[in-house]
Motif scaffolding. Structure first.
Motif, PDB file in Angstrom:
ATOM      1  N   GLN A  77       0.840  -1.178   0.109  1.00  0.00           N
ATOM      2  CA  GLN A  77       0.035   0.180  -0.126  1.00  0.00           C
ATOM      3  C   GLN A  77       0.902   1.290  -0.024  1.00  0.00           C
ATOM      4  OE1 GLN A  77      -3.654   0.848   1.070  1.00  0.00           O
ATOM      5  NE2 GLN A  77      -3.745  -0.842  -0.570  1.00  0.00           N
ATOM      6  N   GLY A  78       2.017   1.140   0.855  1.00  0.00           N
ATOM      7  CA  GLY A  78       2.777   2.335   0.665  1.00  0.00           C
ATOM      8  C   GLY A  78       3.340   2.667  -0.799  1.00  0.00           C
ATOM      9  N   GLN A  79       3.833   1.784  -1.391  1.00  0.00           N
ATOM     10  CA  GLN A  79       4.240   1.878  -2.581  1.00  0.00           C
ATOM     11  C   GLN A  79       3.127   2.419  -3.620  1.00  0.00           C
ATOM     12  OE1 GLN A  79       7.377   2.064  -3.312  1.00  0.00           O
ATOM     13  NE2 GLN A  79       7.920   1.160  -1.285  1.00  0.00           N
ATOM     14  N   LEU A  80       1.989   1.845  -3.409  1.00  0.00           N
ATOM     15  CA  LEU A  80       0.809   2.453  -4.131  1.00  0.00           C
ATOM     16  C   LEU A  80       0.546   3.928  -4.064  1.00  0.00           C
ATOM     17  CD1 LEU A  80      -1.607  -0.709  -3.927  1.00  0.00           C
ATOM     18  CD2 LEU A  80      -0.247   0.109  -6.011  1.00  0.00           C
ATOM     19  N   LYS A  81       0.680   4.275  -2.716  1.00  0.00           N
ATOM     20  CA  LYS A  81       0.490   5.552  -2.419  1.00  0.00           C
ATOM     21  C   LYS A  81       1.681   6.637  -2.822  1.00  0.00           C
ATOM     22  CE  LYS A  81      -2.097   4.476   1.632  1.00  0.00           C
ATOM     23  NZ  LYS A  81      -2.167   4.666   3.096  1.00  0.00           N
ATOM     24  N   ARG A  82       2.875   5.879  -2.997  1.00  0.00           N
ATOM     25  CA  ARG A  82       3.926   6.725  -3.426  1.00  0.00           C
ATOM     26  C   ARG A  82       3.680   6.920  -4.942  1.00  0.00           C
ATOM     27  NH1 ARG A  82       9.464   5.739  -5.367  1.00  0.00           N
ATOM     28  NH2 ARG A  82       9.152   3.486  -5.232  1.00  0.00           N
ATOM     29  N   ILE A  83       3.267   5.994  -5.667  1.00  0.00           N
ATOM     30  CA  ILE A  83       2.945   6.109  -7.075  1.00  0.00           C
ATOM     31  C   ILE A  83       1.805   7.167  -7.403  1.00  0.00           C
ATOM     32  CG2 ILE A  83       2.138   5.043  -9.204  1.00  0.00           C
ATOM     33  CD1 ILE A  83       3.283   2.430  -8.195  1.00  0.00           C
ATOM     34  N   LEU A  84       0.688   7.199  -6.444  1.00  0.00           N
ATOM     35  CA  LEU A  84      -0.412   7.994  -6.477  1.00  0.00           C
ATOM     36  C   LEU A  84       0.038   9.473  -6.363  1.00  0.00           C
ATOM     37  CD1 LEU A  84      -3.373   7.874  -7.263  1.00  0.00           C
ATOM     38  CD2 LEU A  84      -3.786   8.040  -5.016  1.00  0.00           C
ATOM     39  N   GLY A  85       1.050   9.811  -5.646  1.00  0.00           N
ATOM     40  CA  GLY A  85       1.677  10.888  -5.289  1.00  0.00           C
ATOM     41  C   GLY A  85       2.265  11.687  -6.255  1.00  0.00           C
ATOM     42  N   GLU A  86       2.656  11.013  -7.507  1.00  0.00           N
ATOM     43  CA  GLU A  86       3.383  11.539  -8.496  1.00  0.00           C
ATOM     44  C   GLU A  86       2.851  12.601  -9.345  1.00  0.00           C
ATOM     45  OE1 GLU A  86       6.487  10.868 -10.115  1.00  0.00           O
ATOM     46  OE2 GLU A  86       6.811  10.371  -7.681  1.00  0.00           O
ATOM     47  N   GLU A  87       3.630  13.603  -9.795  1.00  0.00           N
ATOM     48  CA  GLU A  87       2.956  14.563 -10.428  1.00  0.00           C
ATOM     49  C   GLU A  87       2.428  14.198 -11.938  1.00  0.00           C
ATOM     50  OE1 GLU A  87       2.372  17.862  -9.812  1.00  0.00           O
ATOM     51  OE2 GLU A  87       3.253  17.972  -8.021  1.00  0.00           O
ATOM     52  N   SER A  88       1.681  14.755 -12.619  1.00  0.00           N
ATOM     53  CA  SER A  88       1.322  14.371 -13.954  1.00  0.00           C
ATOM     54  C   SER A  88       1.036  12.789 -14.104  1.00  0.00           C
ATOM     55  CB  SER A  88       2.160  14.895 -14.855  1.00  0.00           C
ATOM     56  OG  SER A  88       2.325  16.430 -14.839  1.00  0.00           O
ATOM     57  N   LEU A  89       0.471  11.919 -13.177  1.00  0.00           N
ATOM     58  CA  LEU A  89       0.177  10.720 -13.354  1.00  0.00           C
ATOM     59  C   LEU A  89      -0.784  10.586 -14.710  1.00  0.00           C
ATOM     60  CD1 LEU A  89       1.179   8.306 -11.551  1.00  0.00           C
ATOM     61  CD2 LEU A  89      -0.980   8.254 -10.576  1.00  0.00           C
ATOM     62  N   SER A  90      -0.310   9.622 -15.406  1.00  0.00           N
ATOM     63  CA  SER A  90      -1.268   9.232 -16.819  1.00  0.00           C
ATOM     64  C   SER A  90      -2.651   8.824 -16.044  1.00  0.00           C
ATOM     65  CB  SER A  90      -0.663   8.224 -17.559  1.00  0.00           C
ATOM     66  OG  SER A  90      -0.406   6.904 -16.890  1.00  0.00           O
ATOM     67  N   LYS A  91      -3.539   8.851 -16.915  1.00  0.00           N
ATOM     68  CA  LYS A  91      -4.809   8.196 -16.662  1.00  0.00           C
ATOM     69  C   LYS A  91      -4.819   6.722 -16.517  1.00  0.00           C
ATOM     70  CE  LYS A  91      -7.178   9.793 -20.264  1.00  0.00           C
ATOM     71  NZ  LYS A  91      -8.344   9.912 -21.358  1.00  0.00           N
ATOM     72  N   ASP A  92      -4.104   6.181 -17.203  1.00  0.00           N
ATOM     73  CA  ASP A  92      -3.783   4.615 -17.252  1.00  0.00           C
ATOM     74  C   ASP A  92      -3.311   4.164 -15.762  1.00  0.00           C
ATOM     75  OD1 ASP A  92      -2.941   5.832 -19.829  1.00  0.00           O
ATOM     76  OD2 ASP A  92      -3.277   3.762 -20.599  1.00  0.00           O
ATOM     77  N   VAL A  93      -2.385   4.674 -15.410  1.00  0.00           N
ATOM     78  CA  VAL A  93      -1.906   4.336 -13.989  1.00  0.00           C
ATOM     79  C   VAL A  93      -2.643   4.748 -13.016  1.00  0.00           C
ATOM     80  CG1 VAL A  93       0.029   4.668 -12.397  1.00  0.00           C
ATOM     81  CG2 VAL A  93       0.577   4.466 -14.815  1.00  0.00           C
ATOM     82  N   TYR A  94      -3.204   6.093 -12.961  1.00  0.00           N
ATOM     83  CA  TYR A  94      -3.976   6.664 -12.160  1.00  0.00           C
ATOM     84  C   TYR A  94      -5.327   5.775 -11.733  1.00  0.00           C
ATOM     85  CZ  TYR A  94      -7.464   9.669  -9.615  1.00  0.00           C
ATOM     86  OH  TYR A  94      -8.556  10.011  -8.855  1.00  0.00           O
ATOM     87  N   GLU A  95      -6.007   5.273 -12.898  1.00  0.00           N
ATOM     88  CA  GLU A  95      -7.117   4.297 -12.666  1.00  0.00           C
ATOM     89  C   GLU A  95      -6.916   3.019 -11.816  1.00  0.00           C
ATOM     90  OE1 GLU A  95     -11.044   2.798 -15.001  1.00  0.00           O
ATOM     91  OE2 GLU A  95      -9.172   3.205 -16.230  1.00  0.00           O
ATOM     92  N   VAL A  96      -5.900   2.504 -12.194  1.00  0.00           N
ATOM     93  CA  VAL A  96      -5.504   1.358 -11.477  1.00  0.00           C
ATOM     94  C   VAL A  96      -5.178   1.526 -10.167  1.00  0.00           C
ATOM     95  CG1 VAL A  96      -3.805  -0.661 -11.668  1.00  0.00           C
ATOM     96  CG2 VAL A  96      -4.869  -0.012 -13.824  1.00  0.00           C
ATOM     97  N   VAL A  97      -4.155   2.741 -10.020  1.00  0.00           N
ATOM     98  CA  VAL A  97      -3.731   2.772  -8.391  1.00  0.00           C
ATOM     99  C   VAL A  97      -4.767   3.184  -7.516  1.00  0.00           C
ATOM    100  CG1 VAL A  97      -1.883   4.037  -7.309  1.00  0.00           C
ATOM    101  CG2 VAL A  97      -1.412   2.960  -9.357  1.00  0.00           C
ATOM    102  N   SER A  98      -5.640   4.323  -8.209  1.00  0.00           N
ATOM    103  CA  SER A  98      -6.492   4.857  -7.244  1.00  0.00           C
ATOM    104  C   SER A  98      -7.523   3.751  -6.519  1.00  0.00           C
ATOM    105  CB  SER A  98      -7.093   5.914  -7.853  1.00  0.00           C
ATOM    106  OG  SER A  98      -7.882   5.764  -9.015  1.00  0.00           O
ATOM    107  N   LYS A  99      -7.820   2.866  -7.429  1.00  0.00           N
ATOM    108  CA  LYS A  99      -8.764   1.903  -7.139  1.00  0.00           C
ATOM    109  C   LYS A  99      -8.327   0.730  -6.291  1.00  0.00           C
ATOM    110  CE  LYS A  99     -11.745   2.164 -11.191  1.00  0.00           C
ATOM    111  NZ  LYS A  99     -12.168   1.489 -12.431  1.00  0.00           N
ATOM    112  N   SER A 100      -6.847   0.736  -6.228  1.00  0.00           N
ATOM    113  CA  SER A 100      -6.303  -0.199  -5.418  1.00  0.00           C
ATOM    114  C   SER A 100      -5.871   0.253  -4.038  1.00  0.00           C
ATOM    115  CB  SER A 100      -4.829  -0.649  -6.312  1.00  0.00           C
ATOM    116  OG  SER A 100      -5.344  -0.831  -7.510  1.00  0.00           O
ATOM    117  N   ILE A 101      -6.006   1.168  -3.707  1.00  0.00           N
ATOM    118  CA  ILE A 101      -5.367   1.822  -2.331  1.00  0.00           C
ATOM    119  C   ILE A 101      -6.708   1.661  -1.608  1.00  0.00           C
ATOM    120  CG2 ILE A 101      -4.862   3.960  -1.030  1.00  0.00           C
ATOM    121  CD1 ILE A 101      -3.070   4.708  -3.477  1.00  0.00           C
ATOM    122  N   LYS A 102      -6.390   1.198  -0.273  1.00  0.00           N
ATOM    123  CA  LYS A 102      -7.488   1.047   0.699  1.00  0.00           C
ATOM    124  C   LYS A 102      -8.134   2.229   1.190  1.00  0.00           C
ATOM    125  CE  LYS A 102      -7.454  -1.478   5.170  1.00  0.00           C
ATOM    126  NZ  LYS A 102      -6.416  -2.061   6.324  1.00  0.00           N
TER     127      LYS A 102
END
Length: 885
Positions: A860-885
């Motif tokens: 979860q910590g790594q997922l949150k780190r990814i989500l905190g990135e600037e200019s996250l693509s729609k592709d990655v944002y959708e998967v990661v945002s749905k995966s975080i508790k």
């Protein structure tokens, strides 16, 4: 995500396009720093549209607009608006011609969508929404147009210029340039547009259709790959013949072209008349491609060819209907492969993928129905649910209707909807109309996420001579707490007597008759349903869900003795294999618990004797035997666990494997030698493949246990192999062994020999990174600095990062969380280079619920780190945002 959250698109909001494009004329000037694209679109209002807007909105991404004109008149800035992802042309008429000139930079396009450069070649990938990166357009599948395409380029650099349809004109231009014009007579959505330009060789062949038409077959490759085309062309001709015989579908153009491309996000693309393939999925010769590659190429070539009807001539109305073409076509290519090879082995391979990966997807944060209700980025929905579960749904229809009525339904579907963009409802309606069978309840399979669970209970009444089977179904809903109505489940069933013979099945209300069936497909349609069979003289052994007749989880009460009986006597090949898998799962799970408790491990002797019986059997098919000798994978054992202890699973499984190897050494050695025909020339026929598979399975088992005699066999096979199947199998066995000196020597010599062949190098990378023994994080990081690795190439990324995270599980899930950090680092890097690959790569982190609390927190910590990135693509944002508790 620091910017505004991407917009969610919903199926319920679908509206017909307000405008249509009847004709699309494209002109490409390809240059070394950019490309100029001129488009002329014949646009008209859609008379059936839900609204009548005064402005025309066109999709467009990363385009530089040079000019826009309507009916030959250039527009000024007040007559159109350039938007962040499109172009709005203001106050348009009911019919008009729109002309645009745009500048794009294919050489800088690392996302590999739209038009891009792969090595020295221009090529396209427009599915799902890549065409909007080429020019402004109504980039949606329900806008179908006729295309005329002219390509201009330097003749010395790009002598071959290809697009969809038929070549209608060509010629020379000034300054050493030339042009070719292509016209496609069939209306198609822009996602099926294709363009290729390069210095390519073409290998020619021909096919005569069932009505006697001659179709030219051409495969275009870079010069060094000219000797790797024969298998793909033979597979194409076999596919064309099969589709005529089984579905009555004849190819409709005078030419069919295939192009091999090294840089490609997917496996292949079915563009009308011009299929573009990832090189790894189409190039083969015996000394560079394994048997598995030969079979994969056969299946993928068939899949893309079959799309000509199930996807091109009849396409999907919107991207929510993606499985309409993909699920149906996967079913078709699976049936083709089953007919070409072994139906039982093909079913085993398909179900293995389904139960290991698709069931995990169904239980994860990206769970969605076969027909999704919403998405943010459509590229994230090219999933196993769409493809594999979608194919299972079509397969269930085939099972319920039977081959004859299913063919009637497919004929009606193609005839009724030829040239149209339609929905899964249209497909079901055609099947229902042709067969007369009510499929209303069955349609729930398309709209409900999750894997149904069937609880099985049965009893035998000796005095009444009846066998009672009770089935109860449930489904974990994607929305917790939602009640799920029962599915219509085809449940294939048989009863075996003590000799392993099928017993006639006479249901309670049936009259006794002489020719009673010995297998039934039960219509399981209620939440709980009971079936009673009479005239059963002795206690039978039930054979449940034969052939895996529905994609469900089965909760049953077979004892170990019953599973042993089924391993030896089951008449359904799939269920025979599955009985062995269930027995091994039960033993490994029990041993995993012992490992956690610190208790000594021991293997149930019945499993050893069952394997011995398989090895000495003279009747079992070699292809099936090679599958039955493989223990359940670590990924499948993890998927079956409520809370997976990766270390315990790894050690228990290895202990079982090594025990089998030590206890069965004479039988395994005999098996190896019996199937080692060194003087027989290589052939990719199924009998030869089965023999090599069995031999190499025996070798891998023996060497994994550290047997010195097996080491000698592996070294000899590696040194003398005249085909890649045997050479790579011996290399894999060495890499997974404890013989470090021999392993390093083999890896070094393999690379030295094959370093110039990209497809073989991908194998070399994957063998190392996917090995639980050798694929440590340190070794993987080292390979990322190797000259063979290129993070911009999707195949290399999958071979290194993907193989490590999905196959070397004991190393990826190390307690420190270093494997999770490594994956997150690379997802973040790839997010800016290739968002599609980044979003697919992140999947292992999304499965955090399967593991203990410490690993959950780390993932979860790594997922949150990814989500905190600037200019996250729609592709990655959708998967990661749905995966975080």
């Amino acid at each position: 995500m620091k910017e505004a959250q991407p917009r969610t698109i919903f199926l319920k909001d679908y509206k017909k396009p307000p405008f249509l494009i009847d004709e699309t004329v494209l002109h490409f000037d390809l240059n070394e720093k950019n490309a100029i694209v001129r488009s002329r679109l014949d646009v008209r209002r859609n008379p059936d549209a839900d609204s009548r807007p005064k402005d025309l909105y066109l999709d467009g991404v990363e385009l530089e607009l040079n000019s826009v004109a309507v009916d030959g008149v250039l527009l000024n800035k007040g007559q159109y608006e350039e938007l962040s992802e499109g172009l709005k042309v203001l106050d348009v008429a009911d019919t008009f011609v729109l002309e645009c000139e745009t500048l794009i930079r294919p050489q800088e396009n690392t996302c590999l969508e739209g038009l891009y450069k792969s090595s020295s070649m221009f090529c396209t990938q427009c599915e799902a929404e890549g065409f909007r990166r080429i020019t402004y357009y109504l980039d949606r599948p329900d806008v179908m147009s006729r295309f005329k395409t002219t390509i201009c380029a330097d003749n010395s650099l790009y002598p071959v210029l290809l697009s969809n349809g038929n070549e209608t004109d060509k010629g020379d231009l000034d300054n050493g340039r030339h042009f070719v014009t292509w016209e496609d007579p069939f209306r198609k959505p822009c996602y099926l547009f294709a363009l290729v330009a390069g210095n390519l060789l073409n290998i020619d062949d021909q096919y005569t259709t069932m009505t006697g038409r001659k179709v030219d077959l051409r495969m275009f490759v870079e010069p060094q790959n000219k000797d790797k085309c024969e298998h793909a062309l033979n597979s194409l001709k076999a596919s064309m013949k099969w589709d005529e015989e089984v579905y009555g579908r004849e190819y409709d153009l005078d030419i069919f072209m295939i192009v091999a491309v090294d840089d490609f996000n997917m496996g292949a693309m079915e563009n009308k008349g011009l299929n573009i393939f990832n090189s790894s999925c189409v190039l083969a010769k015996p000394d560079t491609a394994t048997d598995a590659t030969y079979q994969r190429i056969e299946a993928i070539v068939a899949h893309e060819y079959f799309h000509n009807w199930s996807g091109n001539r009849v396409t999907c109305r919107d991207w929510f209907q993606l499985s309409l073409k993909e699920g149906f076509t996967v079913f078709r290519d699976a049936e083709f492969s089953a007919d070409m090879n072994s139906r039982t082995v093909k079913r085993i391979e398909d179900v293995n993928l389904l139960r290991t990966a698709q069931f995990a997807e169904d239980a994860g944060p990206m769970s969605h129905p076969v027909r999704p209700a919403s998405f943010i980025e459509i590229s994230n929905f090219y999933t196993l649910t769409i493809y594999e579960k979608g194919a299972e749904v079509v397969g269930m229809i085939h099972r319920l209707l039977g081959a004859e009525l299913f063919r009637k339904g497919s004929d009606l579907y193609f005839e009724r909807h030829d040239g149209q963009a339609v929905t899964t409802d249209d497909f079901i309606q055609a099947m229902q109309d042709a067969s007369g069978k009510d499929l209303t309840q069955f349609k729930r399979w398309y709209d409900i996420a999750g894997t149904p669970v069937i609880d099985v209970d049965y009893s035998y009444d000796k005095s009444a001579q009846t066998f009672t089977l009770t089935l109860k179904q449930s489904c974990p809903s994607s929305n917790a707490g939602d009640a799920v109505e029962p599915f219509h489940i085809p449940f294939a069933f048989a009863l075996l007597d003590s000799n392993g013979c099928n017993i006639p099945l006479i249901q309670q209300d049936d009259a006794v008759f002489a020719n009673a069936p010995t297998e039934l497909v039960l219509d399981f349609v209620e939440q709980e349903q009971t079936f009673v069979f009479q005239h059963i003289e002795k206690t039978p052994v039930p054979s449940l869900l034969r052939g895996f007749s529905a994609p469900v989880r089965l909760k049953e009460t077979h004892s170990r003795d019953q599973l042993l009986f089924l391993m030896s006597n089951e008449t359904d090949g799939f269920n025979r294999w599955d009985a062995g898998q269930k027995l091994a799962v039960d033993i490994i799970r029990s041993m995993s618990e012992d490992y956690i408790k610190g208790e000594p491990l021991s293997v149930d002797s019945r499993l050893i004797e069952a394997y011995r019986g398989l090895l000495i059997s003279k009747s079992i098919d070699k292809a099936l035997l090679s599958k039955m000798l493989l223990l359940p994978s670590e990924s499948y054992l993890i998927e079956l666990s409520e809370v997976a202890n990766v270390d315990a699973i790894h050690h228990a499984r290895n202990f079982v494997r090594d025990t089998l190897a030590n206890q069965l050494k004479p039988e395994l050695m005999q098996c190896y030698h019996d199937n080692s025909d060194l003087d027989v020339p290589y052939s990719a026929d199924f009998t030869s493949i089965a023999r090599r598979s069995l031999k190499n399975t025996a070798l891998a088992l023996l060497l994994s246990a550290g047997d010195p005699d097996a080491l000698a066999l592996a070294e000899s096979q590696y040194a003398n192999a005249e085909n890649m199947t045997d050479q790579s199998a011996s290399l894999i066995a060495l890499v997974n062994s404890d013989f470090s000196e021999q392993r390093e020597a083999a890896l070094k010599s393999f690379y030295a020999r094959w370093s110039k062949d990209p497809q073989v190098v991908e194998q070399w990378l994957s063998i190392q990174c996917g090995s639980p023994k050798y694929g440590t994080l340190e070794n993987v990081k080292s390979l990322m600095s190797h000259e063979a690795f290129d993070i911009k190439n999707p195949n290399k990324v999958r071979s290194v990062i993907g193989a490590f995270c999905n196959q070397s599980l004991v190393n990826f899930h190390m307690a420190s969380g270093a494997g999770y950090e490594f994956l997150a680092d690379n997802v973040i890097k790839l997010n800016t280079l290739n968002p599609q690959i980044a979003s697919r790569l992140v999947t292992p982190l999304t499965r955090w619920k399967k593991f203990d609390q410490d690993r959950q927190a780390l993932m979860q910590g790594q997922l949150k780190r990814i989500l905190g990135e600037e200019s996250l693509s729609k592709d990655v944002y959708e998967v990661v945002s749905k995966s975080i508790k």
